[in-house]
Design a protein around this motif. Structure first.
Motif, mmCIF file in Angstrom:
data_model
loop_
_atom_site.group_PDB
_atom_site.id
_atom_site.type_symbol
_atom_site.label_atom_id
_atom_site.label_comp_id
_atom_site.label_asym_id
_atom_site.label_seq_id
_atom_site.Cartn_x
_atom_site.Cartn_y
_atom_site.Cartn_z
ATOM 1 N N THR A 349 0.833 -1.205 0.000
ATOM 2 C CA THR A 349 0.000 0.000 0.000
ATOM 3 C C THR A 349 0.863 1.249 0.000
ATOM 4 O O THR A 349 0.602 2.206 -0.746
ATOM 5 C CB THR A 349 -0.930 0.004 1.229
ATOM 6 O OG1 THR A 349 -1.777 -1.140 1.179
ATOM 7 C CG2 THR A 349 -1.784 1.262 1.257
ATOM 8 N N VAL A 350 1.913 1.267 0.826
ATOM 9 C CA VAL A 350 2.815 2.420 0.892
ATOM 10 C C VAL A 350 3.508 2.646 -0.448
ATOM 11 O O VAL A 350 3.588 3.772 -0.953
ATOM 12 C CB VAL A 350 3.861 2.219 2.005
ATOM 13 C CG1 VAL A 350 4.938 3.309 1.939
ATOM 14 C CG2 VAL A 350 3.193 2.230 3.377
ATOM 15 N N VAL A 351 3.995 1.573 -1.050
ATOM 16 C CA VAL A 351 4.732 1.691 -2.314
ATOM 17 C C VAL A 351 3.798 2.086 -3.459
ATOM 18 O O VAL A 351 4.136 2.965 -4.268
ATOM 19 C CB VAL A 351 5.458 0.366 -2.632
ATOM 20 C CG1 VAL A 351 6.080 0.420 -4.035
ATOM 21 C CG2 VAL A 351 6.544 0.097 -1.599
ATOM 22 N N ILE A 352 2.632 1.448 -3.536
ATOM 23 C CA ILE A 352 1.687 1.765 -4.618
ATOM 24 C C ILE A 352 1.251 3.215 -4.542
ATOM 25 O O ILE A 352 1.183 3.914 -5.556
ATOM 26 C CB ILE A 352 0.471 0.820 -4.551
ATOM 27 C CG1 ILE A 352 0.891 -0.595 -4.943
ATOM 28 C CG2 ILE A 352 -0.643 1.303 -5.483
ATOM 29 C CD1 ILE A 352 -0.160 -1.645 -4.660
ATOM 30 N N ARG A 353 0.969 3.694 -3.335
ATOM 31 C CA ARG A 353 0.574 5.100 -3.182
ATOM 32 C C ARG A 353 1.722 6.021 -3.573
ATOM 33 O O ARG A 353 1.508 7.045 -4.232
ATOM 34 C CB ARG A 353 0.147 5.355 -1.722
ATOM 35 C CG ARG A 353 -0.387 6.769 -1.493
ATOM 36 C CD ARG A 353 -1.580 7.049 -2.381
ATOM 37 N NE ARG A 353 -2.081 8.395 -2.193
ATOM 38 C CZ ARG A 353 -2.897 9.009 -3.032
ATOM 39 N NH1 ARG A 353 -3.311 8.375 -4.129
ATOM 40 N NH2 ARG A 353 -3.324 10.233 -2.805
#
Length: 465
Positions: A349-353
Motif C-alpha cells: 500500500t505504501v509503495v503503490i501510493r
C-alpha cells in the motif's frame, strides 16, 4: 407548514444541513406544499440541493427538481449522480431536457453523455444548439481518460496587442459563457497559445498597457492526449486554478479547471482502491449496480487466487510427515500466514501510493525495498517475541514456540520485501502496480511462508523425513 427558510445555515455542520434540507423537503412535498418547498431551497447551495434530491424517494425527485428556477436547475443538475440525471431525463418533456442539457457546460454534458445509453445520447445531440453540439462532439472525439475529454472549450482568449481597457471590455462580454475569468489566455491569429495572465495582473496594470507587456510567456500546458491523472498531478503540484490544453500544433483548444481535477482525483483514487482489493470497478457505482454484475466482476480475481492458493495446499501436503509427528505445528499456520499477508499488504500500500503520487520512482526501487525489508525485520522481531511467549503459554513446548517466533520474523521480512518489490516490478513492465496488491501478495506469502515454517520446524525440532 408555511414558507420556510434555513436561518441556521451558517452554524449547522454541512452534513446536518443536508439531512435537514432533505427531511424538510420530503415533508413539504408529502403535504403538497410546493410553495414552502420552493422557499426552503432558496438559500441552499446547488450541491446541497442535489444531495437532498438524491435522498428523496424516486417519485419525488422530478417534482422537487421542477421547483427550481432554470439557472438554478442547471447548476443542481450538474451536481446530481448520473443515475438520478438519467431518471430525470426519462421523466422530463423533450423541451425540458433540451433547455437543461443545452445550458450545461460542455465538459459536464460529456460526462453525462458517457453514462447514458447511445440512443438517448443521439437524441439529445440533435436537440442541442449548433454551437453546443459542435463543442460536445469535439470533446467526445477525444479518448476517454485524456485531457481532451475532460476539458471545456469555454475560456477567454486575448490578443497581445490589446490594451488592458479593451481586454476588460472583452472579458465583460465573455464572462457569462466562460468557465473561469481568473486565468486569461493569450493567442495569436492562428489560435496558438503564446502567453497567460491572471485577472489580478490585468486589473493591476495601467489602462494603456498592452497584454503583451504584462503576460507570462512561459506557459505550462498539456496536450489533448495527456492522461487525466497526469493533468491532475500537474494542477496539484503548481496550485493552478486551470491549465490550458493545446493540440499538436500548439493551438489552444480548451482548459481544465480545478473542479474537474477534483473529480478526476476522486475517480482515480476509487479505481486504485478497487484494484487494491482485486475488484473490477468498471467505472460503475457499486450501490447502483446489479448484484449479479458485481459478482461477475469479482469472480475473475477470486478464481485466479483460488488456483494460486492450491500451491499452499500442495506445500502442506508435501510436509505431511512433519505435521504427523508434531501435530501442534498446524495450529499456528493460519496465524503466521495471516500476519505475513497483513505485513505485505501494508508495504504494498505504501509503495503503490508512492508510485501513484510520483513520490517514488522505479530507479529508486532498491533503496525502498531495502527500507521495507528492514522495517519488516523490526516488525517481525517485535511480533515474534509476543507470539513466542503466547505459543509457549498455549502449548508448553519451548521448541515449538521458538520455531513459531523465528518463522514469524522470516515471514515478516519476506512479506515486506515482496510487498515493496512486486509493485515496482509491475510498474517497470508497464502494468498497473495496484494489481500487485494485497490478494496477490497474500498468495505469495502464504506459499513461501508455509514452506519456511515447516522446513524450519524440521531443523529446529530435529524431525526426520
Amino acid at each position: 407548514m408555511s414558507d420556510q427558510s434555513l436561518p441556521t445555515t451558517a452554524i449547522l455542520p454541512r452534513q446536518e444541513l443536508r439531512e435537514l434540507v432533505r427531511s424538510q423537503l420530503q415533508g413539504l412535498l408529502e403535504q403538497d406544499n410546493f410553495k414552502g418547498a420552493k422557499a426552503l431551497l432558496v438559500p441552499v447551495q446547488p450541491a446541497d440541493i442535489a444531495e437532498a434530491i438524491e435522498g428523496l424517494p424516486e417519485a419525488m425527485q422530478a417534482i422537487a427538481f421542477r421547483l427550481l428556477s432554470k439557472d438554478e436547475a442547471i447548476a443542481v443538475y450538474e451536481n446530481l449522480d448520473s443515475s438520478v440525471q438519467q431518471t430525470l431525463i426519462e421523466d422530463f418533456k423533450r423541451q425540458d431536457v433540451q433547455d437543461i442539457v443545452d445550458k450545461m457546460s460542455p465538459d459536464d454534458r460529456v460526462r453525462l453523455f458517457e453514462e447514458l445509453p447511445a440512443k438517448i445520447v443521439r437524441q439529445l445531440l440533435t436537440q442541442l444548439s449548433p454551437q453546443e453540439r459542435e463543442a460536445t462532439a469535439l470533446l467526445l472525439g477525444y479518448e476517454a481518460g485524456t485531457a481532451g475529454r475532460i476539458m471545456t472549450p469555454e475560456y477567454i482568449a486575448l490578443k497581445e496587442g490589446w490594451t488592458i481597457v479593451r481586454a476588460l471590455e472583452h472579458i465583460r462580454h465573455r464572462a457569462d459563457v466562460s468557465e473561469t475569468v481568473y486565468y486569461l489566455f493569450v493567442t495569436d491569429v492562428a489560435r496558438r497559445l503564446t502567453g497567460i495572465l491572471s485577472l489580478r495582473h490585468l486589473v493591476m496594470g495601467q489602462p494603456e498597457q498592452t497584454i503583451g507587456e504584462i503576460m507570462t510567456r512561459e506557459v505550462v500546458s498539456v496536450q489533448t492526449d495527456t492522461d487525466q491523472e497526469e493533468v491532475a498531478q500537474l494542477i496539484q503540484r503548481y496550485d493552478f486554478l486551470a491549465v490550458p490544453v493545446v493540440d499538436t500544433e500548439q493551438r489552444l483548444v480548451g482548459i481544465i479547471t480545478v473542479d474537474d481535477v477534483i473529480d478526476v482525483l476522486e475517480e482515480e483514487a476509487t479505481e486504485d482502491i478497487y484494484t487494491l482489493g482485486g475488484v473490477q470497478s468498471g467505472g460503475d457505482n457499486y450501490f447502483q449496480t446489479n448484484l449479479l454484475t458485481v459478482a461477475r466482476k469479482r469472480v475473475m480475481w477470486l478464481s485466479v487466487l483460488l488456483v494460486t492458493n492450491t500451491a499452499t495446499t500442495w506445500v502442506i501436503r508435501s510436509q505431511e510427515a512433519i505435521l504427523e509427528q508434531v501435530v501442534v505445528l498446524a495450529a499456528f499456520i493460519p496465524l503466521l500466514i495471516g500476519t505475513g499477508g497483513n505485513v505485505g499488504a501494508q508495504s504494498s500500500t505504501v509503495v503503490i501510493r508512492g508510485l501513484n503520487t510520483n513520490e517514488l520512482e522505479t530507479k529508486g526501487a532498491f533503496n525502498v525495498i531495502c527500507r521495507e525489508a528492514i522495517a519488516g525485520a523490526f516488525l517481525g522481531i517485535m511480533l515474534g517475541v509476543v507470539v513466542t511467549g503466547w505459543a509457549y503459554l498455549l502449548q508448553g513446548d519451548l521448541g515449538v514456540a521458538i520455531t513459531v517466533g523465528i518463522s514469524l520474523v522470516a515471514i515478516a521480512i519476506l512479506a515486506s520485501t515482496a510487498g515493496a518489490a512486486l509493485p515496482f516490478l509491475f510498474s517497470a513492465i508497464g502494468f498497473d502496480p495496484a494489481l500487485m496488491s494485497a490478494p496477490f501478495i497474500t498468495t505469495v506469502v502464504d506459499v513461501l511462508g508455509v514452506l519456511i515454517y515447516l522446513n524450519l520446524a524440521r531443523h529446529t525440532l530435529n524431525i526426520g523425513p
